[in-house]
Design an enzyme around this catalytic site. Structure first.
Site, short mmCIF file in Angstrom:
data_model
loop_
_atom_site.label_atom_id
_atom_site.label_comp_id
_atom_site.label_asym_id
_atom_site.label_seq_id
_atom_site.Cartn_x
_atom_site.Cartn_y
_atom_site.Cartn_z
N LYS A 49 -8.95 5.36 6.02
CA LYS A 49 -7.75 4.64 5.58
C LYS A 49 -7.98 3.74 4.48
CE LYS A 49 -4.64 6.18 9.04
NZ LYS A 49 -3.93 5.83 10.23
N SER B 247 -2.57 0.49 -4.24
CA SER B 247 -3.07 1.59 -3.54
C SER B 247 -4.52 2.09 -4.01
CB SER B 247 -1.98 2.73 -3.49
OG SER B 247 -2.67 4.04 -3.25
N ALA B 248 -5.27 2.70 -3.21
CA ALA B 248 -6.57 3.35 -3.52
C ALA B 248 -6.41 4.64 -4.22
CB ALA B 248 -7.45 3.35 -2.55
N ASP C 255 0.72 -1.14 0.01
CA ASP C 255 0.17 0.00 0.05
C ASP C 255 0.99 1.23 0.11
OD1 ASP C 255 -2.06 1.64 0.36
OD2 ASP C 255 -1.73 1.89 2.47
N LEU C 256 0.38 2.34 -0.59
CA LEU C 256 1.30 3.64 -0.46
C LEU C 256 1.00 4.40 0.62
CD1 LEU C 256 3.16 5.40 -2.14
CD2 LEU C 256 0.90 6.59 -3.07
N ASP C 257 -0.09 4.93 0.96
CA ASP C 257 -0.41 6.05 1.96
C ASP C 257 -0.25 5.35 3.43
OD1 ASP C 257 -0.75 8.16 0.26
OD2 ASP C 257 -2.77 7.45 -0.30
N LYS D 244 -11.02 -1.06 -1.66
CA LYS D 244 -10.60 -2.15 -0.41
C LYS D 244 -11.94 -1.81 0.32
CE LYS D 244 -5.80 -0.86 -1.03
NZ LYS D 244 -4.54 -0.20 -0.43
N GLU E 97 0.03 -3.40 4.75
CA GLU E 97 -1.02 -2.28 4.73
C GLU E 97 -1.26 -1.62 5.92
OE1 GLU E 97 -3.95 -1.10 4.00
OE2 GLU E 97 -4.01 -1.44 1.82
N ASP E 98 -1.57 -0.53 6.22
CA ASP E 98 -1.84 0.36 7.34
C ASP E 98 -3.33 0.36 7.64
OD1 ASP E 98 -2.36 2.06 5.35
OD2 ASP E 98 -2.11 3.94 6.84
N THR F 207 2.04 9.90 4.00
CA THR F 207 0.85 11.06 3.68
C THR F 207 -0.46 10.82 4.51
OG1 THR F 207 0.47 9.12 2.00
CG2 THR F 207 1.60 11.27 1.21
C1 BG6 Z 1 -5.79 5.59 0.35
C2 BG6 Z 1 -5.80 6.52 1.53
O1 BG6 Z 1 -4.42 5.16 -0.07
O2 BG6 Z 1 -6.18 6.59 -1.00
C3 BG6 Z 1 -7.22 7.11 1.63
O3 BG6 Z 1 -5.60 5.84 2.60
C4 BG6 Z 1 -7.48 8.11 0.36
O4 BG6 Z 1 -7.17 8.02 2.76
C5 BG6 Z 1 -7.61 7.03 -0.81
O5 BG6 Z 1 -8.83 8.59 0.39
C6 BG6 Z 1 -7.51 7.72 -2.17
O6 BG6 Z 1 -6.14 8.63 -2.25
P1 BG6 Z 1 -6.73 9.87 -3.64
O7 BG6 Z 1 -5.31 10.45 -3.40
O8 BG6 Z 1 -7.29 9.35 -4.80
O9 BG6 Z 1 -7.55 10.83 -2.79
MG MG Z 2 -2.85 3.20 3.51
#
Ligand code: BG6
Ligand code: MG
Length: 218
Positions: free
Chosen positions: A45, A114-115, A9-11, A145, A169-170, A17
């Site tokens: 998240k 990542s989402a 996962d990224l964030d 997710k 994943e967090d 972030t």
């Molecule tokens: C996820 C985050 O990685 O991405 C969420 O944990 C976030 O908090 C989601 O809403 C979507 O991100 P973005 O950058 O497309 O708004």
């Molecule tokens: Mg995350």
């Protein structure tokens, strides 16, 4: 050594972030007269931008027109991007490169799951894009997710069976997605929040080379 798939996962896993998403959502919620707590943030998240806004409006018992909904999404993202624009390599979470470089040296598959729709520009900004063999992000999935789609697509991209994949994943939603994909789930964060994960570590500094080696060989 066999080749396993490691999906990150990224964030909140690779880069810090999660705090910026929190700030931008809290400011947006407060501007609508809606309270926004850290506990509520935990539930956002891993959740897509659209779903996150739906949840916040729901918590505040608010309904808005379609055009207002779109405007709020843009407002949140613009604030988020203003934080991201100032980001550099120093915001890569501790020992991320230790883990990535060990996996690269040992010819393992490395994917992003990542989402976020901002994933590629963020990876470019912190100079990590080239370490990923495959990127699956918010632009490439239909179901977010906790649906396993994002991780199943990453496994497909790596050409590795889901049962040979390991997910970092967090988020609660992300751990549920990894479990639903029949992958090994590794929570990065607090045990009480991520108790559904197969293993939980506070961050990558707690993950030893020995543990990584076991994941590769088991
Ligand atoms: C996820 C985050 O990685 O991405 C969420 O944990 C976030 O908090 C989601 O809403 C979507 O991100 P973005 O950058 O497309 O708004
Ligand atoms: Mg995350």
């Amino acid at each position: 050594m066999s080749k396993k798939g490691f999906i990150f996962d990224l964030d909140g896993v690779i880069v810090d972030t999660a705090k910026y998403h929190f700030l931008a959502w809290r400011n947006l919620a407060n501007s609508l007269g809606i309270d926004f707590t850290k506990e509520q943030n935990e539930q956002l998240k891993g959740v897509s931008r659209i779903k996150s806004l739906e949840k916040i409006l729901n918590w505040g018992n608010k309904t808005v027109s379609e055009s207002e909904f779109e405007r709020l999404l843009v407002e949140k993202n613009e604030e988020y991007l203003s934080y991201i624009s100032k980001m550099d390599d120093s915001e890569i979470l501790p020992d991320t490169n230790k883990v990535l470089d060990y996996l690269i040296e040992n010819q393992q598959g490395i994917a992003l799951g990542s989402a976020s729709k901002n994933a590629v520009p963020i990876l470019e900004k912190i100079h990590l894009l080239q370490k990923f063999e495959c990127i699956v992000d918010g632009n490439s999935v239909i179901k977010g997710k906790p649906d396993p789609e994002v991780f199943l697509k990453a496994a497909e991209g790596l050409k590795i069976r889901p049962s040979d994949c390991i997910v970092f994943e967090d988020s609660i939603a992300g751990i549920q997605a990894a479990n639903a994909a029949n992958m090994v789930s590794i929570g990065i964060g607090e045990q009480d929040v991520l108790h559904e994960a197969d293993h939980v570590f506070k961050d990558f500094t707690e993950i030893s080379i020995d543990f990584l080696n076991q994941l590769v060989t088991n």
